[in-house]
Every structure is written in C-alpha cells, then in structure tokens.
Design a protein around this motif. Structure first.
Motif, mmCIF file in Angstrom:
data_model
loop_
_atom_site.group_PDB
_atom_site.id
_atom_site.type_symbol
_atom_site.label_atom_id
_atom_site.label_comp_id
_atom_site.label_asym_id
_atom_site.label_seq_id
_atom_site.Cartn_x
_atom_site.Cartn_y
_atom_site.Cartn_z
ATOM 1 N N TRP A 22 4.930 -0.495 8.645
ATOM 2 C CA TRP A 22 4.821 0.865 8.108
ATOM 3 C C TRP A 22 6.205 1.443 7.836
ATOM 4 O O TRP A 22 7.129 1.257 8.631
ATOM 5 N N PHE A 74 -3.015 10.383 10.583
ATOM 6 C CA PHE A 74 -2.115 9.394 9.973
ATOM 7 C C PHE A 74 -0.928 9.090 10.899
ATOM 8 O O PHE A 74 -0.463 7.952 10.957
ATOM 9 N N ARG A 83 -3.983 4.255 -1.692
ATOM 10 C CA ARG A 83 -4.900 4.516 -0.569
ATOM 11 C C ARG A 83 -5.646 3.256 -0.160
ATOM 12 O O ARG A 83 -5.882 2.367 -0.963
ATOM 13 N N TYR A 84 -6.117 3.257 1.123
ATOM 14 C CA TYR A 84 -6.852 2.086 1.634
ATOM 15 C C TYR A 84 -7.410 2.439 3.007
ATOM 16 O O TYR A 84 -7.731 3.609 3.255
ATOM 17 N N LYS A 101 1.218 9.837 -4.702
ATOM 18 C CA LYS A 101 0.862 8.421 -4.583
ATOM 19 C C LYS A 101 0.534 7.783 -5.922
ATOM 20 O O LYS A 101 0.978 6.686 -6.211
ATOM 21 N N TYR A 133 -6.237 3.070 5.911
ATOM 22 C CA TYR A 133 -5.672 4.158 6.719
ATOM 23 C C TYR A 133 -6.172 5.522 6.257
ATOM 24 O O TYR A 133 -6.418 6.398 7.080
ATOM 25 N N SER A 134 -6.323 5.697 4.949
ATOM 26 C CA SER A 134 -6.937 6.937 4.458
ATOM 27 C C SER A 134 -8.344 7.059 5.007
ATOM 28 O O SER A 134 -8.780 8.142 5.404
ATOM 29 N N PHE A 166 4.224 5.354 3.517
ATOM 30 C CA PHE A 166 3.565 6.663 3.638
ATOM 31 C C PHE A 166 4.467 7.722 3.029
ATOM 32 O O PHE A 166 5.606 7.911 3.473
ATOM 33 N N THR A 187 3.164 -0.957 4.184
ATOM 34 C CA THR A 187 2.517 0.324 3.910
ATOM 35 C C THR A 187 3.595 1.391 3.836
ATOM 36 O O THR A 187 4.393 1.530 4.769
ATOM 37 N N GLU A 204 0.376 5.205 0.821
ATOM 38 C CA GLU A 204 -0.542 6.156 1.457
ATOM 39 C C GLU A 204 0.073 7.549 1.481
ATOM 40 O O GLU A 204 1.281 7.709 1.293
ATOM 41 N N LEU A 257 0.830 -1.217 0.000
ATOM 42 C CA LEU A 257 0.000 0.000 0.000
ATOM 43 C C LEU A 257 0.860 1.260 0.000
ATOM 44 O O LEU A 257 1.828 1.358 0.750
#
Ligand code: DGP
Ligand code: NA
Ligand code: NA
Length: 213
Positions: free
Chosen positions: A178, A169, A102-103, A23, A105-106, A136, A134, A16, A14
């Motif tokens: 992460w 976030f 995005r997923y 992104k 957490y968004s 970020f 993930t 984010e 992912l």
C-alpha cells in the motif's frame, strides 16, 4: 532444488480513494502513459456498471429511493468484482498490466462504514486476485471534498458518511504493497508523476505468482 522461475506476468495496480479524489482521472492518465510507452495495459473500473449486475448497482447508486438491504448491496458489488476475476487473471498471465479504479478495499470500506462487519465484508471477496500495488489518493483536508465537481449526486456522497469510509480505509494503510499519496493542493500532473514513480518498477512484468485475498 525447488524451481522458482515463474513466467513473467503483468502487474495488478489499484488506485483507491474516497469519492471525487481523482481516481478516475488518474487511472485514465496512467493508462494513456503506458500505451504511449507501448506497454500493453487494460483499465477496469469498479463497479463496472455495464454488466447486468452493474446495471442494478448503478440504479441503486443514482436512485436514492431504490431499497436494497446493506448486505445484498454488498454482495452485488462483490459479485460484480467476481464477474471480472477470470478476465483479470487471463490478462495478467498474457503479460498485460491491469489498472483498477476501485476494488476490494472500497467494497470493505464502504459496506463496513454502513455498519456491516468488516470481516464479513472481506469474506465475500476472498479468492480474488490481490493487487501488486495499491495507491490510495488521500485528501487530508477533506472539507474540500464537498466543493468538488458533481459532489453529492450519488448515494454515498455525504460528508459524514465519507468520514466513516475514510476511517475504514485507514485500517489498510500499513498493509503490504500500500502507498498513500496526499493529493491536497497538487495538480493532476504532479499526482500522475508521483503515481508513476511508485509503479515504474512494475511495468516490465513480475516474476512471482499472482497473490489472492
Ligand atoms: P464510483 O463509480 O467510483 O464513483 O463508485 C461508485 C460508488 O460505489 C462509490 O461511492 C463507492 C461505492 N462502492 C464501490 N464498491 C463498493 C462496495 O463493494 N460496497 C459498497 N457498499 N459500496 C461500494
Ligand atoms: Na462516486
Ligand atoms: Na471515480
């Protein structure tokens, strides 16, 4: 002895970040790199605006006159993720990599930034497959954000609101799997390379079961 040999599956990766942090550019670049390496992969962007629910979400995002309670907006975004759950799982089990733009957490960050309860937001997504990694994309000096191309066109693209989303976030920043990449003053290629370094161990498949939120 317990059998712990799992069939190899694809990785769920992912990317984010706040609006306009690159992104979409980076998920497409990663997808192309994987395909060049002859690795099977699929890109899924959330919200997926092509489904019936996604069309409603699109109207809500581009037409600031559209009225929807914060709760029902959140549940639509969540439903849009649930619509793709089986596809994600099937692809992973077929050995394909899934890249997400995005997923969950968004979902939690944007909706809780409007004042909804953090855990209420997350609850709607409990049971969805959890990313193996993930990344970020972090714009540390986010004063730059408002100068980015197209900024301000959609509902949430307001500096003051993005600051609140960023704060939400950050609650995930120390979570397992992460990785934070600072994007300030870096070229697209530099960022792509940093992403590649963080995911390259995952591209040949994973021998553990899929995790779930
Ligand atoms: P994008 O197409 O990546 O620009 O995303 C559209 C917008 O939708 C973006 O501002 C983030 C927001 N968004 C994504 N998921 C959710 C969600 O679950 N809840 C809310 N409220 N907003 C979301
Ligand atoms: Na956006
Ligand atoms: Na985007």
């Amino acid at each position: 002895m317990e059998e712990t040999n799992y069939k190899k599956r694809g990785a769920l990766i992912l990317i984010e970040g706040l609006d306009r942090t690159g992104k979409t550019t980076q998920t497409i670049a990663l997808m192309n790199k994987l395909l060049n390496e002859k690795i099977q992969a699929n890109l899924i962007k959330f919200p997926d605006r092509s489904t019936p629910i996604g069309k409603l979400i699109n109207t809500y995002l581009i037409d600031k006159e559209t009225q929807l309670s914060d709760e029902s907006a959140h549940l639509l975004f969540s439903a849009n993720r649930w619509e793709l759950k089986d596809k994600i799982i099937n692809n992973l089990q077929e050995g394909k990599i899934i890249i997400l733009d995005r997923y969950v957490y968004s979902g939690v960050a944007y909706s809780s930034a409007k004042g909804l309860d953090f855990n209420w937001c997350l609850n709607a997504d409990l049971g969805l497959p959890k990313p193996d990694k993930t990344i970020f994309l972090n714009l540390e000096n986010d004063q730059d954000l408002i100068n980015r191309k197209g900024y301000g066109e959609e509902r949430y693209e307001v500096k003051n609101f993005q600051d609140k989303v960023k704060l939400k976030f950050t609650r995930f920043f120390n979570d397992k799997n992460w990785e934070i990449i600072k994007v300030d003053n870096k070229t697209i290629d530099q960022i792509s390379l940093e992403i590649w370094i963080k995911i390259k161990d995952l591209i040949n498949g994973i021998e553990k079961p899929i995790e779930f939120f």
